[in-house]
Write an enzyme that holds these catalytic residues in place. Sequence first.
Site, mmCIF file in Angstrom:
data_model
loop_
_atom_site.group_PDB
_atom_site.id
_atom_site.type_symbol
_atom_site.label_atom_id
_atom_site.label_comp_id
_atom_site.label_asym_id
_atom_site.label_seq_id
_atom_site.Cartn_x
_atom_site.Cartn_y
_atom_site.Cartn_z
ATOM 1 C CG HIS A 254 -24.321 -39.264 5.599
ATOM 2 N ND1 HIS A 254 -25.548 -39.712 6.013
ATOM 3 C CD2 HIS A 254 -24.161 -39.725 4.339
ATOM 4 C CE1 HIS A 254 -26.109 -40.432 5.037
ATOM 5 N NE2 HIS A 254 -25.283 -40.453 4.024
ATOM 6 C CE1 TYR B 224 -29.155 -40.204 13.743
ATOM 7 C CE2 TYR B 224 -29.733 -41.577 15.617
ATOM 8 C CZ TYR B 224 -28.857 -41.234 14.611
ATOM 9 O OH TYR B 224 -27.681 -41.937 14.477
ATOM 10 C CE LYS C 45 -20.146 -41.483 19.176
ATOM 11 N NZ LYS C 45 -19.655 -41.085 17.872
ATOM 12 C CE1 TYR D 8 -25.352 -39.758 15.217
ATOM 13 C CE2 TYR D 8 -23.718 -39.502 13.469
ATOM 14 C CZ TYR D 8 -24.881 -40.078 13.951
ATOM 15 O OH TYR D 8 -25.561 -40.982 13.171
ATOM 16 N N PRO E 248 -27.560 -48.599 20.640
ATOM 17 C CG PRO E 248 -29.031 -49.648 19.153
ATOM 18 C CD PRO E 248 -28.656 -49.572 20.605
#
Length: 394
Positions: A72, A201, A299, A387, A295
């Site tokens: 991704h 998100y 990570k 990220y 979550p």
Amino acid sequence: MHTTVGIIGGGPAGLLLARLLHNAGIDSVVLESRDRAYVERRQRAGILEQATVDALRAAGAGERMDREGMVHDGIELRFDRRSHRVDFPALTGGRSVMVYAQTEVVKDLIALQRADGGPLLFGAEVRAVTGADADRPVVHYLLDGREQTLTCDYVIGCDGFHGVAKNAVPESVRTSYERTYPYSWLGILAEAPPAYEELVYAHSERGFALASMRSPSVSRLYLQVPNGTDPADWSDDRIWDELDARLATDADPGWKLERGPVVSKAVLPMRSQVTEPMRYGRVLLAGDAAHIVPPTGAKGLNLAAADVVVLARALISLRDTGSVELLDAYSDTCLRRVWRAEHFSYSMTTLLHADPGQTPFETRLQLSQLDRIATSPHAAAELAENYTGLPLPR
Ligand code: APR
Ligand code: PHB
């Protein structure tokens, strides 16, 4: 029984460590309290940073991941009925992430260990570790109703948040830093194609939502819910309606999730916790045994993998050179990365969730920061770098 490295816990941390040591010719024994089917079925997150992908490949556990995992190059943020894509490679100089579920990583590592590795004992429940500050620490465990002991050169606590290994670090030297969040996630696995090609998100006044995936036909979805929620209160229709409402965007007004049977749902509490130091004498902690994150930033698995890569290097260096330098640096080396991930997970969590006590002022601050990420490459790069993950220390 004696082994060089006694590993408590057969989650991703313990299994990957066993593999890295096996490949270097160092023997270990893994003691896991649950049975194999339970460990392989447990639903966990599924985003692998580049460093984790590299570590799994280096461990010889990358074959199925490279075939079935999905690379991704970004995520989508939704807020205020807007959509904004965060383009990872453009913002980080080429980095991306791999979507491959932790359960699959665990299955792959177990299969390898069973094929040619050292002992991996399921149903072996560790009760205590003694002699952390002596030459030969001892692991006391229960297997088939019998109390047994394993003497080790080093004991590694990879036994997760509820593990017992951290008790081997005396309370006088142990500090725990902790935060619990005033909301939980309802985690949903559904036989429905993913909402979108990438993860979404969503910040909304109704609460946070996340649309993730496991395969082209299986979705992994999350909804913010109050602490103490009973999953039975969430019918399939209620779940889909709420996801549609929270993920709604003016960029795509008719957009709806494709629905399908919900095959599992569970409530996950959100907590941050770090135990310092991550070593006492000959006992070292790795993964969730030493630190957990909410979550939101995905990570947990990546921190666990980073810990055991650093630890395996230190144990190999000790064997090859006799030097304890890397082992002595283990806790500090890991904690630097751990606290970075703690900060990122905390900021993603507080940026995107609706705190039940939140004032309209605080909601405005969240929206302002989301707008900043959507309009400033510097702000977006800060998110993208964290990220996709920092490189491992050399
Ligand atoms: N004796 C033996 N095994 C134990 C004991 C014990 N007393 N206590 C716990 N265990 C086992 C658990 O059954 C589990 O399989 O230790 C393992 C710990 O695995 P995880 O909880 O998966 O932790 P870790 O390997 O550090 O992986 C971290 O897991 O929780 C997720 O989000 C987290 O992705 C992150 C990853
Ligand atoms: C998941 O796919 O389970 C997942 C993805 C991203 C997260 C958390 C969980 O931030």
